[in-house]
Design an enzyme around this catalytic site. Structure first.
Site, PDB file in Angstrom:
ATOM      1  N   LYS A 171      -0.936   1.704  -6.414  1.00  0.00           N
ATOM      2  CA  LYS A 171      -0.058   0.679  -5.830  1.00  0.00           C
ATOM      3  C   LYS A 171      -0.515  -0.728  -6.234  1.00  0.00           C
ATOM      4  O   LYS A 171       0.295  -1.562  -6.639  1.00  0.00           O
ATOM      5  CB  LYS A 171      -0.013   0.832  -4.306  1.00  0.00           C
ATOM      6  CG  LYS A 171       0.619   2.148  -3.847  1.00  0.00           C
ATOM      7  CD  LYS A 171       0.752   2.227  -2.345  1.00  0.00           C
ATOM      8  CE  LYS A 171      -0.574   2.439  -1.649  1.00  0.00           C
ATOM      9  NZ  LYS A 171      -1.178   3.751  -1.982  1.00  0.00           N
ATOM     10  N   THR A 172      -1.810  -0.997  -6.112  1.00  0.00           N
ATOM     11  CA  THR A 172      -2.327  -2.307  -6.511  1.00  0.00           C
ATOM     12  C   THR A 172      -2.170  -2.510  -8.009  1.00  0.00           C
ATOM     13  O   THR A 172      -1.784  -3.594  -8.472  1.00  0.00           O
ATOM     14  CB  THR A 172      -3.812  -2.440  -6.128  1.00  0.00           C
ATOM     15  OG1 THR A 172      -3.963  -2.217  -4.727  1.00  0.00           O
ATOM     16  CG2 THR A 172      -4.340  -3.824  -6.472  1.00  0.00           C
ATOM     17  N   ASP A 182      -1.928  -5.731   0.726  1.00  0.00           N
ATOM     18  CA  ASP A 182      -2.333  -4.341   0.922  1.00  0.00           C
ATOM     19  C   ASP A 182      -2.377  -4.024   2.413  1.00  0.00           C
ATOM     20  O   ASP A 182      -2.573  -4.926   3.245  1.00  0.00           O
ATOM     21  CB  ASP A 182      -3.706  -4.115   0.287  1.00  0.00           C
ATOM     22  CG  ASP A 182      -3.974  -2.651  -0.007  1.00  0.00           C
ATOM     23  OD1 ASP A 182      -3.056  -1.833   0.157  1.00  0.00           O
ATOM     24  OD2 ASP A 182      -5.106  -2.331  -0.422  1.00  0.00           O
ATOM     25  N   THR A 202      -0.090   3.015   3.111  1.00  0.00           N
ATOM     26  CA  THR A 202      -0.184   4.474   3.116  1.00  0.00           C
ATOM     27  C   THR A 202       0.527   5.043   4.340  1.00  0.00           C
ATOM     28  O   THR A 202       0.614   6.257   4.496  1.00  0.00           O
ATOM     29  CB  THR A 202      -1.660   4.909   3.145  1.00  0.00           C
ATOM     30  OG1 THR A 202      -2.297   4.336   4.300  1.00  0.00           O
ATOM     31  CG2 THR A 202      -2.390   4.444   1.894  1.00  0.00           C
ATOM     32  N   ARG A 206      -7.331   7.449  -9.396  1.00  0.00           N
ATOM     33  CA  ARG A 206      -8.615   6.875  -8.964  1.00  0.00           C
ATOM     34  C   ARG A 206      -9.699   7.947  -8.944  1.00  0.00           C
ATOM     35  O   ARG A 206     -10.829   7.719  -9.375  1.00  0.00           O
ATOM     36  CB  ARG A 206      -8.476   6.235  -7.589  1.00  0.00           C
ATOM     37  CG  ARG A 206      -9.777   5.587  -7.075  1.00  0.00           C
ATOM     38  CD  ARG A 206      -9.584   5.032  -5.681  1.00  0.00           C
ATOM     39  NE  ARG A 206      -8.596   3.962  -5.655  1.00  0.00           N
ATOM     40  CZ  ARG A 206      -8.042   3.498  -4.535  1.00  0.00           C
ATOM     41  NH1 ARG A 206      -8.349   4.025  -3.369  1.00  0.00           N
ATOM     42  NH2 ARG A 206      -7.165   2.503  -4.582  1.00  0.00           N
TER      43      ARG A 206
END
Length: 360
Positions: A83-84, A128, A177, A236
């Site tokens: 997302k980032t 975020d 999330t 990740r």
């Protein structure tokens, strides 16, 4: 060419990129943040999430042709899916700067005002954990997102007055999330919604090979496939495992990462071929052995494993459910037949299971 920059307490090395990224105080840095070279910088480099990328490319191209800011973007999905990174890619594609913070860091309305008034036209502002915004800041965002103005109260008591401050037309990218915890009035103000799903095996393999090339690591095709299958469908995790396999290969004197290196490394990290870690297997084992396979409530299960309900629901459960090992029912969590098979545990009425251990 812009430079990676930081403000407040954040610390990050400067590196030439095509977009200026400003990290605001208290934005946590992941291992991938520190190794910025692994992050894709364009939609072409961003692997996976094909349908979402195709739509975004249209929206971005249209905004650029009209010379307008992109509509506000709502990014939702499990942690670690990009997302980032996508927010940085969007800023790059727009030719704009990116300002990053997290909702818990926005303590008072003046914190938000300070950031928004420093933005330039068409900049991207990334928040975020947007589900954790305080009500006063969230209400201030409503006007900022719709009218590109801020209401600021000057003075106190009878002499107080409201000053409306114009701000540049910016793009807000909000990531979470927990989409269900975001207020409906806030969600309705986002014109674009991007829902991340776990990545396909082929996409994770491609990400592993790309990252290996950037880090100048030699990895066999079979090793890349094995590592990708253990990455929980999450870039990740794949990049983290790749770095650890590099360490194991280097210390063992191996010239490249081979399947045997990955198998030994995963065993030492207690990660199995489905990507389950020790705690994942412990959760399934507790449900099966202590609660007869379920159902068991989230709070009871969280207390039993020594984690918070949020950690259980945000980190552990999504992949277990996606893998078909766990079910959520109105009465609680239930282990599936696949979970029994994966852990090599007998179901009721069956014979004794195989010795416990990593189910490779």
């Amino acid at each position: 060419m812009g430079k990676i920059k930081s403000s407040g307490n954040s610390s990050i090395p400067e590196e030439d990129t095509s977009v200026s990224v400003i990290l605001h105080p208290e934005h946590p840095l992941s291992e991938d943040d520190r190794d910025l070279s692994l992050r894709p910088k364009s939609l072409k480099e961003f692997l996976g999430q094909k349908g979402m990328k195709e739509n975004l490319s249209v929206f971005i191209a249209a905004a650029r042709e009209r010379n307008e800011s992109l509509d506000h973007i709502f990014l939702t999905g499990p942690p670690g899916l990009g997302k980032t990174t996508l927010a940085q890619v969007i800023a790059h594609e727009l030719g704009a700067d990116l300002s990053i913070t997290s909702a818990p860091a926005l303590d008072k309305p003046k914190d938000l005002v300070g950031i928004l008034t420093k933005l330039k036209e068409k900049d991207v502002f990334f928040i975020d954990e947007i589900h954790r915004l305080k009500p006063a800041i969230e209400e201030m965002l409503y006007i900022a997102m719709e009218d590109y103005e801020l209401d600021w109260i000057i003075g106190q008591g009878p002499g107080a007055r409201t000053l409306r401050i114009a701000i540049p037309r910016f793009t807000l990218a909000g990531a979470t999330t927990k989409a269900g915890n975001v207020a409906s009035p806030l969600i309705s103000r986002f014109g674009i919604t991007c829902r991340f799903s776990f990545y396909e095996q082929a996409d994770i393999e491609a990400i592993v090979r790309r990252s290996a090339g950037i880090l100048q690591i030699r990895i066999d095709d079979n090793a890349a496939s094995l590592l990708a299958s253990s990455a929980r469908g999450t870039p990740r995790v794949a990049n983290r495992l790749l770095r650890r396999m590099r360490d194991f290969a280097q210390v063992a004197g191996e010239a490249s990462i081979t399947p045997s290196v990955v198998e030994r490394g995963l065993r030492r990290l207690e990660v199995d071929f489905l990507g389950l870690e020790k705690h994942d297997r412990e959760i399934l084992r507790i449900i099966i052995e202590r609660y007869n396979g379920g159902p068991v409530g989230a709070e009871t299960l969280a207390i039993t494993i020594g984690e918070t309900v949020d950690t259980l629901e945000d980190y552990y459960e999504p992949y277990l459910i996606q893998s078909g090992l766990l079910q959520r029912t109105p009465r609680g969590r239930v282990a599936t037949a696949l979970a029994y098979e994966h852990l090599k545990l007998p179901r009721k009425g069956e014979g004794a299971g195989l010795p416990n251990g990593l189910p490779f």
